[in-house]
Write an enzyme that holds these catalytic residues in place. Sequence first.
Site, PDB file in Angstrom:
ATOM      1  N   HIS A  50      21.051  -0.928  36.067  1.00  0.00           N
ATOM      2  CA  HIS A  50      22.183  -0.347  36.181  1.00  0.00           C
ATOM      3  C   HIS A  50      23.069  -1.224  35.486  1.00  0.00           C
ATOM      4  O   HIS A  50      23.062  -2.322  35.625  1.00  0.00           O
ATOM      5  CB  HIS A  50      22.532  -0.113  37.665  1.00  0.00           C
ATOM      6  N   ASP A  94      18.812  -6.362  42.389  1.00  0.00           N
ATOM      7  CA  ASP A  94      19.584  -5.236  42.922  1.00  0.00           C
ATOM      8  C   ASP A  94      18.819  -4.240  43.723  1.00  0.00           C
ATOM      9  O   ASP A  94      17.892  -3.457  43.214  1.00  0.00           O
ATOM     10  CB  ASP A  94      20.198  -4.771  41.553  1.00  0.00           C
ATOM     11  N   GLN A 101      18.559   0.829  45.005  1.00  0.00           N
ATOM     12  CA  GLN A 101      17.633   2.114  45.039  1.00  0.00           C
ATOM     13  C   GLN A 101      16.343   1.749  45.850  1.00  0.00           C
ATOM     14  O   GLN A 101      15.500   2.683  45.757  1.00  0.00           O
ATOM     15  CB  GLN A 101      17.323   2.550  43.597  1.00  0.00           C
ATOM     16  N   LYS A 126      23.800   4.040  50.068  1.00  0.00           N
ATOM     17  CA  LYS A 126      22.616   4.746  49.551  1.00  0.00           C
ATOM     18  C   LYS A 126      21.737   4.652  50.662  1.00  0.00           C
ATOM     19  O   LYS A 126      20.422   4.773  50.443  1.00  0.00           O
ATOM     20  CB  LYS A 126      22.067   4.015  48.341  1.00  0.00           C
ATOM     21  N   CYS A 162      24.771   5.673  34.803  1.00  0.00           N
ATOM     22  CA  CYS A 162      25.317   4.373  34.579  1.00  0.00           C
ATOM     23  C   CYS A 162      24.114   3.112  34.029  1.00  0.00           C
ATOM     24  O   CYS A 162      23.964   2.240  34.401  1.00  0.00           O
ATOM     25  CB  CYS A 162      25.838   3.430  35.919  1.00  0.00           C
TER      26      CYS A 162
END
Lengths: 145, 400
Positions: free
Chosen positions: B120, B197, B200, B223, B358
């Site tokens: 991302h 990261d 997700q 999220k 993104c």
Amino acid sequence: MSDDLYQALIVLHDRAPRHHGPLAGATHVATIDNPLCGDEITVRVILDGDRVQTIAFEGHGCALSRAAASMMSERAVGATTAELTALAARFAQFVQAPPDATEAPDAASDAALGDLVAFRGVRRARSRRTCATLPFRALLAALAR
Amino acid sequence: MDLTARRRAFPALDQRAHGQRLAYLDAAATSLQPRVVIDAVVDAALHAAGNPGRGVHLLAEAASVALDDARHEVARFLGADADEVVFTSGTTASINLVADAWGRANLGPGDAVIATELEHHSNLVPWQRLCAERGAELRIAPVDEDGRIDLAALDALLDSKVKLVAVAHVSNVLGTIAPVAAIAARAHAVGARVLVDGAQAVAHLEIDVRALGCDFYAFSGHKLYGPPGTGVLWARRAILDAMPPWQVGGGMVARVDRAHARYREPPYRFEAGTPNTTGLIGLGAAIRFVRSLDRAAVAADEARVHAAIARAVQAADGTILGRPEVGVVSFALGRVHPHDVATIADQAGVALRSGHHCAEPIHHRHGVDASTRASIGCYSDDDDVAQLARALARVREVFG
């Protein structure tokens, strides 16, 4: 006029856009992108004095931006820069009107817009307004150079 | 809580979308919030209404205690200690914190950072800028056609110049799961740190930062069924101890005179200014909600719905990007532009994401500028998929 976003006229222009492709000898060029989606359009114009002699657009975009570019280009041929600036403003105003705006107050403008009234449905799809107006922004940027 | 009960826990699902049943398939952009989170935020605004860590009166004390509870909730969720949990405004802020504070102190000319091809922008652009500023090199680790990180290619990029490897736990476009433990072992072998990261991943996978073996783990509350404007940076205590602050100001200093300031211990050193108290208390409630779920049952439901979405896309002659494993299915529908797909779906009550999400580089890897993405949460069900299938059929009708 129905409020459907994907009017037959829009789908038609998306499928077979007019004035789509390269243009040699352009006197005015601008490339603009839509940061929301990464769409990009390049508008090339050959001006004869103050009048658009030839116009072409290229890039990648959604059906709405392609159809708007196609219809805009049809209107641009033979028009003066002042006429196109006015048309761009009128179109921006048209798509930004509230979804349930009545015909009466802008009937004269609607008539001036011609085929572009097919974009009435964009009023209900707020996030898509920039798709419809992107080609005009590129045209104005090109003419300003 | 079975799927029906989980759906009842999310009041946002009760609303109509353009007169249709709402099929919310955009959880990867932001997930809906359960009633318990909304209630916790309202309750915090009423009763934890003071400024945390900055007062002795009842409402300030309540804010301090509630924020501390939220920090412990996050720590349990990650398998970490509470003093390793830094509150931020989201994944983007967490990664920028590492780039600015850790990066400037640890990266110099001739050093290198590795990011993967599927990152991302929030786990790519901070490294682009940092490397440009520090005279360091940014290396991009490739992924294969399915979206799996090529470990052999990664090995070839890893040498003693590399100080950090940045990788998405789960790709927000391809839905593939990165082999974080294997990457961490390789990175550590050359002395590099690993930043994950987790934006997700947190809603779909069980997270244990010690087992993953990473050094930094970043995620966003919104999220994970929490409020927007909340996020977490986890880092090993020893790394936080050695890190200079990021933003400076109130709340992160121990002593200040006219010329100098002495900084507080982590995690407070990295939390300048009044935090998003109500939001972070809501994040704590969101994690309590997730921890209360039977996560194996949620995973089974999500796997079923995820597979059904892939079948619906294929039935509409869509082309799926990569080989998604969890959470998201990104696809192209012939030459129809993703924005047009998403708008027609919206008119049918189906919330999809369209664009480059993104993550431009991985789209270019697959030869497209943009895609349409369906993504799921613990409330997604088979009716959502059926509605998606009808919407995709409608797209085919309009565009022939």
